[in-house]
Write a protein that holds these residues in place. Structure first.
Motif, PDB file in Angstrom:
ATOM      1  N   THR A 102      -3.872  -5.946  13.431  1.00  0.00           N
ATOM      2  CA  THR A 102      -3.976  -5.155  12.200  1.00  0.00           C
ATOM      3  C   THR A 102      -2.743  -5.298  11.331  1.00  0.00           C
ATOM      4  O   THR A 102      -2.808  -5.121  10.131  1.00  0.00           O
ATOM      5  CB  THR A 102      -4.169  -3.654  12.476  1.00  0.00           C
ATOM      6  OG1 THR A 102      -3.339  -3.312  13.559  1.00  0.00           O
ATOM      7  CG2 THR A 102      -5.584  -3.331  12.758  1.00  0.00           C
ATOM      8  N   GLY A 103      -1.626  -5.607  11.956  1.00  0.00           N
ATOM      9  CA  GLY A 103      -0.420  -5.772  11.166  1.00  0.00           C
ATOM     10  C   GLY A 103      -0.342  -7.130  10.503  1.00  0.00           C
ATOM     11  O   GLY A 103       0.628  -7.437   9.829  1.00  0.00           O
ATOM     12  N   PHE A 104      -1.354  -7.927  10.701  1.00  0.00           N
ATOM     13  CA  PHE A 104      -1.283  -9.293  10.197  1.00  0.00           C
ATOM     14  C   PHE A 104      -1.733  -9.401   8.756  1.00  0.00           C
ATOM     15  O   PHE A 104      -2.718  -8.788   8.355  1.00  0.00           O
ATOM     16  CB  PHE A 104      -2.149 -10.215  11.066  1.00  0.00           C
ATOM     17  CG  PHE A 104      -1.553 -10.504  12.411  1.00  0.00           C
ATOM     18  CD1 PHE A 104      -0.270 -10.094  12.718  1.00  0.00           C
ATOM     19  CD2 PHE A 104      -2.268 -11.191  13.365  1.00  0.00           C
ATOM     20  CE1 PHE A 104       0.291 -10.354  13.950  1.00  0.00           C
ATOM     21  CE2 PHE A 104      -1.727 -11.461  14.609  1.00  0.00           C
ATOM     22  CZ  PHE A 104      -0.445 -11.041  14.900  1.00  0.00           C
ATOM     23  N   ASN A 105      -0.998 -10.191   8.004  1.00  0.00           N
ATOM     24  CA  ASN A 105      -1.350 -10.467   6.619  1.00  0.00           C
ATOM     25  C   ASN A 105      -1.943 -11.868   6.575  1.00  0.00           C
ATOM     26  O   ASN A 105      -1.288 -12.827   6.961  1.00  0.00           O
ATOM     27  CB  ASN A 105      -0.070 -10.380   5.774  1.00  0.00           C
ATOM     28  CG  ASN A 105      -0.335 -10.634   4.319  1.00  0.00           C
ATOM     29  OD1 ASN A 105      -1.317 -11.278   3.947  1.00  0.00           O
ATOM     30  ND2 ASN A 105       0.533 -10.112   3.484  1.00  0.00           N
ATOM     31  N   ASN A 116       6.849 -10.162  10.715  1.00  0.00           N
ATOM     32  CA  ASN A 116       6.406  -9.043   9.897  1.00  0.00           C
ATOM     33  C   ASN A 116       5.808  -7.917  10.755  1.00  0.00           C
ATOM     34  O   ASN A 116       6.137  -6.752  10.580  1.00  0.00           O
ATOM     35  CB  ASN A 116       5.369  -9.565   8.900  1.00  0.00           C
ATOM     36  CG  ASN A 116       5.300  -8.699   7.672  1.00  0.00           C
ATOM     37  OD1 ASN A 116       6.324  -8.220   7.199  1.00  0.00           O
ATOM     38  ND2 ASN A 116       4.110  -8.475   7.180  1.00  0.00           N
TER      39      ASN A 116
ATOM     40  N   TYR B  11      10.356  -3.880   6.392  1.00  0.00           N
ATOM     41  CA  TYR B  11       8.927  -4.096   6.224  1.00  0.00           C
ATOM     42  C   TYR B  11       8.513  -3.778   4.792  1.00  0.00           C
ATOM     43  O   TYR B  11       7.787  -4.539   4.158  1.00  0.00           O
ATOM     44  CB  TYR B  11       8.121  -3.232   7.193  1.00  0.00           C
ATOM     45  CG  TYR B  11       6.659  -3.312   6.887  1.00  0.00           C
ATOM     46  CD1 TYR B  11       5.939  -4.444   7.244  1.00  0.00           C
ATOM     47  CD2 TYR B  11       6.011  -2.309   6.159  1.00  0.00           C
ATOM     48  CE1 TYR B  11       4.607  -4.570   6.918  1.00  0.00           C
ATOM     49  CE2 TYR B  11       4.679  -2.429   5.822  1.00  0.00           C
ATOM     50  CZ  TYR B  11       3.987  -3.558   6.207  1.00  0.00           C
ATOM     51  OH  TYR B  11       2.676  -3.692   5.858  1.00  0.00           O
ATOM     52  N   SER B  14       9.780  -6.556   2.434  1.00  0.00           N
ATOM     53  CA  SER B  14       9.129  -7.858   2.570  1.00  0.00           C
ATOM     54  C   SER B  14       7.660  -7.779   2.177  1.00  0.00           C
ATOM     55  O   SER B  14       7.116  -8.724   1.604  1.00  0.00           O
ATOM     56  CB  SER B  14       9.278  -8.401   3.991  1.00  0.00           C
ATOM     57  OG  SER B  14       8.591  -7.572   4.880  1.00  0.00           O
ATOM     58  N   GLY B  98      -6.806   0.675   7.166  1.00  0.00           N
ATOM     59  CA  GLY B  98      -6.814  -0.201   8.336  1.00  0.00           C
ATOM     60  C   GLY B  98      -5.550  -0.045   9.166  1.00  0.00           C
ATOM     61  O   GLY B  98      -5.592  -0.040  10.393  1.00  0.00           O
ATOM     62  N   TYR B  99      -4.408   0.098   8.488  1.00  0.00           N
ATOM     63  CA  TYR B  99      -3.151   0.299   9.207  1.00  0.00           C
ATOM     64  C   TYR B  99      -3.070   1.725   9.736  1.00  0.00           C
ATOM     65  O   TYR B  99      -2.717   1.961  10.885  1.00  0.00           O
ATOM     66  CB  TYR B  99      -1.955   0.078   8.283  1.00  0.00           C
ATOM     67  CG  TYR B  99      -1.747  -1.344   7.857  1.00  0.00           C
ATOM     68  CD1 TYR B  99      -1.037  -2.228   8.657  1.00  0.00           C
ATOM     69  CD2 TYR B  99      -2.240  -1.806   6.653  1.00  0.00           C
ATOM     70  CE1 TYR B  99      -0.824  -3.536   8.270  1.00  0.00           C
ATOM     71  CE2 TYR B  99      -2.040  -3.113   6.252  1.00  0.00           C
ATOM     72  CZ  TYR B  99      -1.334  -3.981   7.068  1.00  0.00           C
ATOM     73  OH  TYR B  99      -1.136  -5.259   6.677  1.00  0.00           O
ATOM     74  N   LYS B 102      -4.756   2.766  12.861  1.00  0.00           N
ATOM     75  CA  LYS B 102      -4.418   2.136  14.133  1.00  0.00           C
ATOM     76  C   LYS B 102      -2.944   2.167  14.491  1.00  0.00           C
ATOM     77  O   LYS B 102      -2.597   1.960  15.637  1.00  0.00           O
ATOM     78  CB  LYS B 102      -4.889   0.684  14.118  1.00  0.00           C
ATOM     79  CG  LYS B 102      -6.398   0.633  14.085  1.00  0.00           C
ATOM     80  CD  LYS B 102      -6.931  -0.747  14.176  1.00  0.00           C
ATOM     81  CE  LYS B 102      -8.434  -0.703  14.339  1.00  0.00           C
ATOM     82  NZ  LYS B 102      -9.042  -1.997  14.189  1.00  0.00           N
ATOM     83  N   LEU B 103      -2.085   2.380  13.509  1.00  0.00           N
ATOM     84  CA  LEU B 103      -0.665   2.318  13.798  1.00  0.00           C
ATOM     85  C   LEU B 103      -0.008   3.667  13.561  1.00  0.00           C
ATOM     86  O   LEU B 103      -0.349   4.364  12.608  1.00  0.00           O
ATOM     87  CB  LEU B 103       0.003   1.278  12.889  1.00  0.00           C
ATOM     88  CG  LEU B 103      -0.387  -0.178  13.126  1.00  0.00           C
ATOM     89  CD1 LEU B 103       0.098  -1.037  11.985  1.00  0.00           C
ATOM     90  CD2 LEU B 103       0.198  -0.650  14.425  1.00  0.00           C
TER      91      LEU B 103
END
Lengths: 462, 270
Positions: A102-105, A116, B11, B14, B98-99, B102-103
């Motif tokens: 899910t953290g993937f771009n 990242n 984060y 970036s 989405g983040y 789950k996070l």
């Protein structure tokens, strides 16, 4: 083991989670504007008074049907959701495979994404960088690590994510049904890695429908049902109870059913059938076997000329049993009642694995070349005696009666009339779907010295 | 804005950069669109106000054929960054569901990311504008221009604070963003961004009621600050700094309170 090793690393006390449900956003607005004076929401209890504790290095499984609260529990432990009441405590760093990818771009390359995601998950950047090579190596991505991940297949993304998580050495690792995504080879590698992590003192919370994996890897397990803890104890026990409860008409289906009158009527009908069955079969079929088959309408099709009323799996001496080891013989008993005449009928039985793949199936006419004549008002007791030389998994048993004369009428067909779990047992001498009958041998001959000198495959360099 | 965001600063930064880079991914001009779109908008405004209505009302500030566009850019570029940050922030919780599902991330980093992105785009377009001002319109450079940097930070800090509030509300009511779209448009015309406040009343004798009302519009103080520093090349009065800092801080405190209050429920609803 020292005293500190036995300290619980995850402890959950009386955890309850309720969700507020509003039918429309407007309902919420009304409630807000009235400052809570008008209550428009209903409460849904996703988790009800859950307590558990997991010690360092222990693998803990959570099983239960969809919607039983497994994910909610793991999300609370990960810190994504907040409990309504109760408390939990986790010592050390928690990483969750819920977060898989899910953290993937998609626009960034695999390598950039690793850095990242590391930042996003709060990993130490130097730590991620120093392990970069090992992570990439484990994911088996090779040169593709430098491509944007939008060009990756789903499996590749999962491999990359798992590698990242598995190499940052969390104290508690939460895995939610993610490992089945990779191919067989990678899946096995993941479990090997989990074993290594266990040795390194990592604690695992594993939530899965892959019951054999839960039995194999977990020390303890919890069976969650409708937000309540239905069983907490050994993993083998928990999965057994789960399978039993979830078979159609099993105990779990008796819980929380609103229409109790219909329920009672169905039960009476089943009991009546049970009472009138041939005496010789009374040791094979229990009333519960009628309860979960005779009156079900879900997953059932057919003209009704023959109706299946009970299905039961037993061992070789006809004692009820639903968990077997690879290589065991299973007897699947199908009791039916003929409501009409049919000259050429046949009974069928099929095992379907969790992925919905028919692993094996046959019918009596196909096997023996003989159809069965059926007379109205007669009982029909069919037995399929099967040697379970098959992959360890949980299988649903589909049963049916149909016309074998080529007209193709289905008299009665029930999907998942029962289920069995096949465990590795002692016969785990194969991999794959089927334990095919196989002989193997190795013969030794002399005189290889001349061939060694040439070293055709460069073995010496390696 | 708060300590949690600081932990995720790398984060935030970036991904703000990556977002700008990829917002127009697939286009040939790529990153340039981030700058080109606002500049094109300015050109349209300049054409309508500057040429059709001539450079009327420009009794202060630099003179010449570029008088109006110099005024316009000094306020509008910053306003655009503010409005865009506010709108994008409002949608950011829903957009990043989405983040958030789950996070265990602090929610505000997604708003911080929008604010950083807004700051970058505005800094670049204002930079281009100032080069234009100095090189072509022969206005400046002035050291007072540097005040735009903290002013921009404060203005977007204001957007961040509002964003916290509206992002929370938008999770529960998806009406918030479209509604806010209309409000922000109206707000722009209630704030002297593309016109001088002096046209609301007589420049020599400001209408007391209108000036009082303007003071009550929080955005006015920031925009006026940009006009002072970029257009007139003046030092911004210390009272104005105090007001801007005060508003930004106050709105952020409210925003953080709102987020803390709704945090649990936001996660449930997403």
């Amino acid at each position: 083991m020292t005293q500190t090793d036995r300290q619980p690393i995850v402890s959950v006390r009386n955890l309850t989670k309720r969700f507020k449900c509003y039918t429309t956003p407007a309902a919420r607005l009304v409630e807000w504007l009235s400052l809570g004076g008008i209550q428009k929401h209903s409460l849904f209890t996703a988790l009800d008074d859950i307590s558990l504790s997991v010690r360092k290095g222990e693998f803990f499984g959570i099983v239960g049907p969809n919607g039983s609260g497994k994910s909610t529990l793991l999300k609370i432990l990960t810190g994504v959701l907040m409990p309504t009441s109760g408390s939990y405590e986790i010592t050390g760093r928690v990483t969750s495979l819920l977060e898989l990818g899910t953290g993937f771009n998609p626009e960034l390359t695999g390598r950039e994404n690793l850095i990242n995601s590391g930042r996003l998950l709060g990993f130490n950047e130097r730590e991620t960088l120093s392990r970069m090579d090992r992570i990439i190596d484990f994911a088996e991505l090779g040169e593709q690590i430098n491509l944007p991940i939008k060009y990756y297949s789903t499996g590749m993304v999962v491999r990359l994510a798992f590698s990242l998580f598995a190499h940052v050495q969390p104290d508690v690792f939460i895995v939610d049904e993610a490992l089945s995504v990779g191919d067989v080879g990678f899946s096995r590698k993941c479990f090997e890695r989990l074993d290594q992590m266990r040795e390194a003192g990592c604690t695992l919370l594993f939530c899965s429908h892959d019951l054999p994996a839960v039995r194999k890897y977990c020390d303890h397990a919890m069976f969650l049902f409708q937000g309540k803890c239905a069983y907490l104890g050994s993993a083998a026990e928990a999965t057994d109870i789960y399978v039993e409860a979830m078979s159609p008409g099993g105990k779990a289906h008796r819980l929380g059913v609103a229409d109790q009158d219909a329920e009672r009527a169905e039960h009476r009908a089943a009991a009546e059938l049970h009472g009138s069955m041939p005496d010789a079969l009374s040791t094979v079929f229990e009333i519960a076997d009628f309860d979960r088959v005779a009156t079900v309408s879900k997953g059932r099709v057919g003209t009704g000329a023959v109706r299946i009323v009970a299905v039961r799996t037993t061992d070789a001496s006809d004692r009820p049993r639903s968990t077997f080891n690879v290589g065991d013989r299973m007897r699947c008993h199908i009791l039916s009642l003929a409501y009409d005449d049919a000259d050429q009928a046949t009974v069928s039985c099929q095992l379907v694995n969790r992925m919905g793949v028919g692993a094996w199936g046959t019918n009596h006419a196909l096997r023996t070349g003989q159809t069965t004549p059926v007379r109205r008002g007669r009982w029909l007791h069919a037995v399929f005696d099967v040697k379970l030389d098959i992959a360890f998994d949980t299988y649903a048993i589909d049963v049916g009666w149909g016309d074998a004369s080529g007209k193709g009428h289905v008299f009665d067909r029930i999907t998942a009339a029962a289920s069995v779990t096949v465990s590795p047992g002692t016969h785990l001498d194969f991999i794959g779907m089927a334990r095919l009958d196989c002989e193997s041998e190795v013969t030794e001959y002399g005189g290889a010295a001349a061939g060694l000198a040439k070293d055709p495959v460069g073995a010496a360099e390696r | 804005m708060d300590a949690v965001v600081w932990k995720y600063r790398k984060y935030v930064w970036s991904s703000a950069l990556a977002d700008l880079r990829h917002r127009f991914s697939g286009s040939v001009a790529g990153y340039l669109w981030n700058v080109f779109v606002p500049l094109a908008q300015l050109a349209v405004y300049a054409l309508i106000f500057g040429i059709l209505f001539s450079n009327s009302g420009m009794d202060e500030g630099p003179k010449g054929p570029f008088a109006f566009i110099l005024f316009l850019c000094s306020g509008l570029l910053a306003w655009n960054a503010f409005a865009e940050t506010l709108m994008r922030s409002t949608a950011s919780f829903v957009g990043n569901a989405g983040y958030l599902k789950k996070l265990p991330l602090p929610e505000q980093i997604f708003i911080a990311q929008e604010a950083c992105g807004g700051f970058l785009t505005a800094a670049i377009s204002i930079g281009i504008f100032l080069i234009f001002a100095a090189a072509i319109a022969h206005d400046g450079p002035y050291v007072q221009w540097l005040q735009a940097i903290p002013l921009l930070a404060l203005f977007l800090g204001f957007a961040y604070g509002l964003g916290l509030v509206f992002a929370c509300l938008h999770v529960f009511f998806r009406d918030v963003q479209p509604f806010l779209n209309v409000v922000v448009l109206l707000w722009m015309w209630l704030t002297p961004v593309v016109y001088r406040e002096t046209i609301l009343s007589n420049a020599q004798h400001p209408h007391p009621v209108i000036m009082r009302l303007l003071q009550l519009n929080p955005a006015y103080h920031y925009v006026a600050g940009f006009h002072d520093s970029l257009w007139l090349g003046h030092w911004v009065a210390w009272q104005r700094w105090v007001i801007c800092i005060g508003i930004t801080l106050a709105v952020n405190l409210v925003g953080m309170w709102v987020l803390r209050h709704f945090r649990s429920e936001i996660r449930d609803v997403l």
